[in-house]
Design a protein around this motif. Sequence first.
Motif, PDB file in Angstrom:
ATOM      1  N   LEU A 126       0.816  -1.219   0.000  1.00 29.07           N
ATOM      2  CA  LEU A 126       0.000   0.000   0.000  1.00 29.07           C
ATOM      3  C   LEU A 126       0.845   1.263   0.000  1.00 29.07           C
ATOM      4  CD1 LEU A 126      -2.809  -1.064   2.486  1.00 29.07           C
ATOM      5  CD2 LEU A 126      -3.058  -0.624   0.032  1.00 29.07           C
ATOM      6  N   TRP A 127       2.047   1.218   0.570  1.00 29.40           N
ATOM      7  CA  TRP A 127       2.886   2.420   0.619  1.00 29.40           C
ATOM      8  C   TRP A 127       4.274   2.225   0.010  1.00 29.40           C
ATOM      9  CZ3 TRP A 127       0.932   0.225   5.195  1.00 29.40           C
ATOM     10  CH2 TRP A 127       1.819  -0.570   5.900  1.00 29.40           C
ATOM     11  N   ASP A 128       4.592   1.030  -0.447  1.00 27.44           N
ATOM     12  CA  ASP A 128       5.897   0.774  -1.047  1.00 27.44           C
ATOM     13  C   ASP A 128       5.921   1.305  -2.486  1.00 27.44           C
ATOM     14  OD1 ASP A 128       8.533  -0.820  -0.803  1.00 27.44           O
ATOM     15  OD2 ASP A 128       7.681  -1.526  -2.699  1.00 27.44           O
ATOM     16  N   ALA A 129       7.045   1.885  -2.887  1.00 25.10           N
ATOM     17  CA  ALA A 129       7.156   2.467  -4.230  1.00 25.10           C
ATOM     18  C   ALA A 129       6.964   1.415  -5.329  1.00 25.10           C
ATOM     19  CB  ALA A 129       8.509   3.153  -4.391  1.00 25.10           C
ATOM     20  N   LYS A 130       7.458   0.188  -5.094  1.00 32.73           N
ATOM     21  CA  LYS A 130       7.310  -0.881  -6.081  1.00 32.73           C
ATOM     22  C   LYS A 130       6.149  -1.817  -5.739  1.00 32.73           C
ATOM     23  CE  LYS A 130      12.175  -1.016  -7.331  1.00 32.73           C
ATOM     24  NZ  LYS A 130      13.392  -1.844  -7.326  1.00 32.73           N
ATOM     25  N   ARG A 131       5.376  -1.458  -4.723  1.00 30.99           N
ATOM     26  CA  ARG A 131       4.219  -2.238  -4.272  1.00 30.99           C
ATOM     27  C   ARG A 131       4.588  -3.685  -3.949  1.00 30.99           C
ATOM     28  NH1 ARG A 131      -0.212   0.236  -8.447  1.00 30.99           N
ATOM     29  NH2 ARG A 131      -0.230   2.302  -7.540  1.00 30.99           N
ATOM     30  N   GLN A 132       5.734  -3.851  -3.261  1.00 28.48           N
ATOM     31  CA  GLN A 132       6.225  -5.177  -2.914  1.00 28.48           C
ATOM     32  C   GLN A 132       5.824  -5.587  -1.498  1.00 28.48           C
ATOM     33  OE1 GLN A 132      10.366  -4.046  -3.829  1.00 28.48           O
ATOM     34  NE2 GLN A 132      10.477  -5.987  -4.961  1.00 28.48           N
ATOM     35  N   THR A 133       5.571  -6.889  -1.319  1.00 32.46           N
ATOM     36  CA  THR A 133       5.445  -7.458   0.018  1.00 32.46           C
ATOM     37  C   THR A 133       6.856  -7.757   0.508  1.00 32.46           C
ATOM     38  OG1 THR A 133       5.357  -9.724  -0.809  1.00 32.46           O
ATOM     39  CG2 THR A 133       3.235  -8.564  -0.556  1.00 32.46           C
ATOM     40  N   PHE A 134       6.970  -8.195   1.772  1.00 34.23           N
ATOM     41  CA  PHE A 134       8.293  -8.586   2.275  1.00 34.23           C
ATOM     42  C   PHE A 134       8.848  -9.746   1.456  1.00 34.23           C
ATOM     43  CE2 PHE A 134       7.169  -6.945   6.778  1.00 34.23           C
ATOM     44  CZ  PHE A 134       7.462  -5.656   6.384  1.00 34.23           C
ATOM     45  N   ALA A 135       7.981 -10.693   1.092  1.00 34.84           N
ATOM     46  CA  ALA A 135       8.427 -11.836   0.292  1.00 34.84           C
ATOM     47  C   ALA A 135       8.977 -11.371  -1.056  1.00 34.84           C
ATOM     48  CB  ALA A 135       7.281 -12.818   0.084  1.00 34.84           C
ATOM     49  N   ASP A 136       8.345 -10.377  -1.667  1.00 37.56           N
ATOM     50  CA  ASP A 136       8.846  -9.841  -2.934  1.00 37.56           C
ATOM     51  C   ASP A 136      10.226  -9.223  -2.752  1.00 37.56           C
ATOM     52  OD1 ASP A 136       6.650 -10.455  -4.656  1.00 37.56           O
ATOM     53  OD2 ASP A 136       5.546  -8.760  -3.819  1.00 37.56           O
ATOM     54  N   MET A 137      10.416  -8.508  -1.648  1.00 40.52           N
ATOM     55  CA  MET A 137      11.711  -7.875  -1.400  1.00 40.52           C
ATOM     56  C   MET A 137      12.798  -8.925  -1.214  1.00 40.52           C
ATOM     57  SD  MET A 137      10.683  -4.816   1.156  1.00 40.52           S
ATOM     58  CE  MET A 137       9.123  -4.020   0.956  1.00 40.52           C
ATOM     59  N   VAL A 138      12.501  -9.958  -0.437  1.00 39.31           N
ATOM     60  CA  VAL A 138      13.482 -11.016  -0.186  1.00 39.31           C
ATOM     61  C   VAL A 138      13.806 -11.766  -1.469  1.00 39.31           C
ATOM     62  CG1 VAL A 138      13.823 -13.239   0.988  1.00 39.31           C
ATOM     63  CG2 VAL A 138      12.869 -11.305   2.247  1.00 39.31           C
ATOM     64  N   MET A 139      12.782 -12.077  -2.249  1.00 37.45           N
ATOM     65  CA  MET A 139      12.960 -12.871  -3.463  1.00 37.45           C
ATOM     66  C   MET A 139      13.292 -12.031  -4.700  1.00 37.45           C
ATOM     67  SD  MET A 139      12.692 -15.875  -2.307  1.00 37.45           S
ATOM     68  CE  MET A 139      12.807 -16.710  -3.875  1.00 37.45           C
ATOM     69  N   GLU A 140      13.341 -10.713  -4.531  1.00 37.48           N
ATOM     70  CA  GLU A 140      13.633  -9.785  -5.625  1.00 37.48           C
ATOM     71  C   GLU A 140      12.669  -9.975  -6.799  1.00 37.48           C
ATOM     72  OE1 GLU A 140      17.800 -10.228  -6.496  1.00 37.48           O
ATOM     73  OE2 GLU A 140      18.381  -9.229  -4.632  1.00 37.48           O
ATOM     74  N   THR A 141      11.369  -9.914  -6.442  1.00 38.62           N
ATOM     75  CA  THR A 141      10.324 -10.020  -7.451  1.00 38.62           C
ATOM     76  C   THR A 141       9.408  -8.813  -7.360  1.00 38.62           C
ATOM     77  OG1 THR A 141       8.912 -11.279  -5.929  1.00 38.62           O
ATOM     78  CG2 THR A 141      10.296 -12.545  -7.441  1.00 38.62           C
ATOM     79  N   VAL A 142       8.662  -8.589  -8.410  1.00 38.50           N
ATOM     80  CA  VAL A 142       7.630  -7.559  -8.413  1.00 38.50           C
ATOM     81  C   VAL A 142       6.383  -8.158  -9.047  1.00 38.50           C
ATOM     82  CG1 VAL A 142       9.120  -5.508  -8.452  1.00 38.50           C
ATOM     83  CG2 VAL A 142       8.500  -6.615 -10.599  1.00 38.50           C
ATOM     84  N   CYS A 143       5.252  -7.611  -8.686  1.00 41.74           N
ATOM     85  CA  CYS A 143       3.981  -8.021  -9.271  1.00 41.74           C
ATOM     86  C   CYS A 143       3.526  -6.870 -10.166  1.00 41.74           C
ATOM     87  CB  CYS A 143       2.964  -8.319  -8.166  1.00 41.74           C
ATOM     88  SG  CYS A 143       1.480  -9.121  -8.759  1.00 41.74           S
ATOM     89  N   VAL A 144       3.339  -7.179 -11.427  1.00 38.47           N
ATOM     90  CA  VAL A 144       3.024  -6.127 -12.401  1.00 38.47           C
ATOM     91  C   VAL A 144       1.710  -6.404 -13.105  1.00 38.47           C
ATOM     92  CG1 VAL A 144       5.453  -5.552 -12.800  1.00 38.47           C
ATOM     93  CG2 VAL A 144       4.344  -7.282 -14.220  1.00 38.47           C
ATOM     94  N   THR A 145       1.179  -5.379 -13.690  1.00 35.48           N
ATOM     95  CA  THR A 145       0.000  -5.490 -14.532  1.00 35.48           C
ATOM     96  C   THR A 145       0.450  -5.211 -15.957  1.00 35.48           C
ATOM     97  OG1 THR A 145      -1.336  -4.637 -12.723  1.00 35.48           O
ATOM     98  CG2 THR A 145      -2.352  -4.663 -14.886  1.00 35.48           C
ATOM     99  N   PRO A 146       0.534  -6.251 -16.785  1.00 35.86           N
ATOM    100  CA  PRO A 146       0.957  -6.027 -18.167  1.00 35.86           C
ATOM    101  C   PRO A 146      -0.071  -5.178 -18.904  1.00 35.86           C
ATOM    102  CG  PRO A 146       0.968  -8.376 -17.622  1.00 35.86           C
ATOM    103  CD  PRO A 146       0.274  -7.651 -16.508  1.00 35.86           C
TER     104      PRO A 146
END
Length: 164
Positions: free
Chosen positions: A133-153
């Motif tokens: 909700l407030w992260d610039a890349k809209r990442q969860t902690f799991a996304d940060m650890v795993m270096e992933t992002v969730c995108v809308t193509p």
Amino acid sequence: MTYAAWWRRAAATVIDLLPLVMLTAAGAALVWFTRDRVCDTDTSAFDGGAQCGDGYSTLGYVSLVVTWALMVGYLVWNFGYRQGRTGASLGKTAMHCRVIGQTSGAPIGFARSLLRQAVHLTDLPVVGYLWPLWDAKRQTFADMVMETVCVTPPRKRTPVSGTH
């Protein structure tokens, strides 16, 4: 591509959990309806004795094992195979978003996708699921650890043919 909105991710999670809820309900119903009913009317069951056992039937035990196996199979297929290969679980497909590597921009593969789901357990006791909700890349902690992002193509647009 834009980062997926929190509501899309939350809705995708709910959709992904629906088969697990249905399997749990089916397993519980099978256990309940196939139980050993002798314990229902045996008054000795109320005196704390071991006369009645647990009340589960053989079919009840088998349904528990089958239900758990189906749940594990669904989780491995949906989050390992499907999301790892295409970037989208069933829920993410329905909500038009994808999980990709932060630097590669490609789906993250089977093992990494399963590990990402396991790391999501760290999101539960903290505000990890709300972090997008407030992260610039809209990442969860799991996304940060795993270096992933969730995108809308971007949606594919079909050309509108003109009238002649």
